[in-house]
Design a protein around this motif. Sequence first.
Motif, mmCIF file in Angstrom:
data_model
loop_
_atom_site.group_PDB
_atom_site.id
_atom_site.type_symbol
_atom_site.label_atom_id
_atom_site.label_comp_id
_atom_site.label_asym_id
_atom_site.label_seq_id
_atom_site.Cartn_x
_atom_site.Cartn_y
_atom_site.Cartn_z
ATOM 1 N N ASP A 1 -1.137 -0.133 -15.865
ATOM 2 C CA ASP A 1 -0.712 1.270 -15.737
ATOM 3 C C ASP A 1 -1.792 2.099 -15.072
ATOM 4 O O ASP A 1 -1.538 2.851 -14.119
ATOM 5 N N ALA A 2 -3.017 1.992 -15.600
ATOM 6 C CA ALA A 2 -4.126 2.820 -15.101
ATOM 7 C C ALA A 2 -4.457 2.472 -13.658
ATOM 8 O O ALA A 2 -4.663 3.356 -12.819
ATOM 9 N N ARG A 3 -4.493 1.188 -13.356
ATOM 10 C CA ARG A 3 -4.883 0.760 -12.016
ATOM 11 C C ARG A 3 -3.866 1.185 -10.961
ATOM 12 O O ARG A 3 -4.219 1.705 -9.904
ATOM 13 N N MET A 4 -2.587 0.987 -11.245
ATOM 14 C CA MET A 4 -1.560 1.315 -10.265
ATOM 15 C C MET A 4 -1.391 2.822 -10.071
ATOM 16 O O MET A 4 -0.917 3.272 -9.040
ATOM 17 N N ALA A 5 -1.785 3.597 -11.096
ATOM 18 C CA ALA A 5 -1.669 5.047 -10.981
ATOM 19 C C ALA A 5 -2.850 5.659 -10.234
ATOM 20 O O ALA A 5 -2.857 6.858 -9.971
ATOM 21 N N GLY A 6 -3.849 4.841 -9.899
ATOM 22 C CA GLY A 6 -4.983 5.350 -9.137
ATOM 23 C C GLY A 6 -6.120 5.872 -9.984
ATOM 24 O O GLY A 6 -6.901 6.713 -9.537
ATOM 25 N N ALA B 1 0.800 -1.225 0.000
ATOM 26 C CA ALA B 1 0.000 0.000 0.000
ATOM 27 C C ALA B 1 0.831 1.273 0.000
ATOM 28 O O ALA B 1 0.292 2.371 -0.084
ATOM 29 N N MET B 2 2.148 1.146 0.075
ATOM 30 C CA MET B 2 2.997 2.320 0.254
ATOM 31 C C MET B 2 3.137 3.175 -1.003
ATOM 32 O O MET B 2 3.180 4.397 -0.921
ATOM 33 N N GLY B 3 3.226 2.519 -2.174
ATOM 34 C CA GLY B 3 3.637 3.273 -3.358
ATOM 35 C C GLY B 3 2.610 3.344 -4.465
ATOM 36 O O GLY B 3 2.953 3.657 -5.602
ATOM 37 N N VAL B 4 1.351 3.075 -4.152
ATOM 38 C CA VAL B 4 0.331 2.991 -5.195
ATOM 39 C C VAL B 4 -0.599 4.196 -5.150
ATOM 40 O O VAL B 4 -0.877 4.756 -4.086
ATOM 41 N N GLY B 5 -1.075 4.603 -6.321
ATOM 42 C CA GLY B 5 -2.003 5.728 -6.403
ATOM 43 C C GLY B 5 -3.371 5.374 -5.853
ATOM 44 O O GLY B 5 -3.851 4.253 -6.014
ATOM 45 N N MET C 1 10.192 -14.458 -8.915
ATOM 46 C CA MET C 1 10.042 -13.015 -9.093
ATOM 47 C C MET C 1 9.464 -12.423 -7.800
ATOM 48 O O MET C 1 8.421 -12.836 -7.326
ATOM 49 N N ILE C 2 10.170 -11.443 -7.241
ATOM 50 C CA ILE C 2 9.758 -10.929 -5.934
ATOM 51 C C ILE C 2 8.629 -9.901 -6.055
ATOM 52 O O ILE C 2 8.487 -9.229 -7.076
ATOM 53 N N CYS C 3 7.838 -9.809 -4.997
ATOM 54 C CA CYS C 3 6.875 -8.726 -4.845
ATOM 55 C C CYS C 3 7.513 -7.657 -3.971
ATOM 56 O O CYS C 3 7.837 -7.916 -2.809
ATOM 57 N N ASP C 4 7.716 -6.472 -4.519
ATOM 58 C CA ASP C 4 8.205 -5.355 -3.705
ATOM 59 C C ASP C 4 7.149 -4.258 -3.652
ATOM 60 O O ASP C 4 7.425 -3.077 -3.790
ATOM 61 N N GLY C 5 5.923 -4.708 -3.423
ATOM 62 C CA GLY C 5 4.823 -3.768 -3.207
ATOM 63 C C GLY C 5 4.091 -3.439 -4.494
ATOM 64 O O GLY C 5 4.559 -3.681 -5.596
ATOM 65 N N ALA C 6 2.900 -2.874 -4.313
ATOM 66 C CA ALA C 6 2.105 -2.418 -5.453
ATOM 67 C C ALA C 6 2.537 -1.009 -5.814
ATOM 68 O O ALA C 6 2.660 -0.141 -4.955
ATOM 69 N N LYS C 7 2.796 -0.776 -7.107
ATOM 70 C CA LYS C 7 3.273 0.518 -7.573
ATOM 71 C C LYS C 7 3.227 0.529 -9.098
ATOM 72 O O LYS C 7 3.014 -0.514 -9.716
ATOM 73 N N PRO C 8 3.445 1.695 -9.730
ATOM 74 C CA PRO C 8 3.324 1.765 -11.189
ATOM 75 C C PRO C 8 4.182 0.766 -11.954
ATOM 76 O O PRO C 8 3.778 0.263 -13.005
#
Length: 429
Positions: free
Chosen positions: A250-255, A60-64, A354-361
Amino acid sequence: MMNELERKQIIALVKREVVPAIGCTEPMAVALCVARAAEVLGRTPGKVEVWLSANILKNAMGVGIPGTGMTGLPIAVALGAIAGKPEYRLEVLRDITPQDVEEARRFVDDKRISIGLKDGISEKLYIEVCCREGDDEAVAVISGGHTDFVRVERNGQVLLDRQAGVEAGEAADAPCLTLRKVYEFATTAPLDEISFILETARLNKAAAERSFAGDYGHGLGKMLRGNYEHRIMGDSVFSHILSYTSGACDARMAGAMIPVMSNSGSGNQGIAATVPVVVFAEENGKGREELARALMLSHLTVIYIKQSLGRLSALCGCVVAATGSSCGITRLMGGGYREVAYAVQNMIANITGMICDGAKPSCAMKVTTGVATAVFSAIMAMEGRTVTSVEGIIDEDVDQSIRNLTRIGSQGMNETDRLVLDIMTHKHR
């Protein structure tokens, strides 16, 4: 043959796991929990305290956050308290207005929110919220699933307590799946019972198309659809699969305030399980039934793998979701169970780890890697080529290979998960 009770159980499972969501599901789940606590409180709280598992915090840290132009948890928490509607579940912020956003910005600026890690829990998906106003307080807890409330109380009075025995009850309703059973259901269930899955095609392809008209995230989908598609990648089914899938992400992660159909609590998983299959089907002249069965095969494969992996892990969800889409594409290519199993083996052999390093663009890049591999794996499968049991983590039994994958993701990568979170929370800003 599968009996009617088993079919009904599987249909109920898919309908629970494949649901609409607006925005990244982790901050939306936090907003949902806050909205429920505020609803129980009976008014807008003066103070909101939030305690989260590390995996929720990481994602939740880096997502729009949709409709805000802002990133991260504080604005999601504030909007949940001010305007969230818990009955909308993962679309909890669907009705927010510009006025709500301004009020939420002030809520954040006034430092009325505290967010911290919850100590002493093993559950990777855990959200606890306490809303306070005057002498009143309300608590809500989500655990195990993004919309699964396990405790709600007001001023010490327990209104809901599902912690005791909840897992056993859910396990009793869940069908015991294997890849063969997934394949049998997707290919033989009456069409009218599974045609609801076509809604995933409508929602998730529309998200991609809307992304092409805007400027979201890193713009990977739009880039791939532009000059690069013709000059480098070629105007092909493959390039269209990549551009549409990454565009929706792209659209989803940018909010963007664009709904997508999620899978197992993840919108990106829903996109990756849907869009490659839809694009392949449309561009190869496949009919409604063929698309519905391929989509069901894709989505149910993802659900099956996630049953043993868990909702959140250190393993990127695109590994699982792209494995589903590889199965769907293989089926559309004319493959049977053998070829579908080959595709799964090829996927597990290639992108496990493949690692998950959070949700983000930049998730759009990982999703694109996953679905590219899905196509390669399907092509190999249709040529009768599969990674064998003498190679790496692959077992002769495809279901055991899946368990090897999920064991790595749920157990072996735990230290990776901790290290990733430590890096993310200690970067110089």
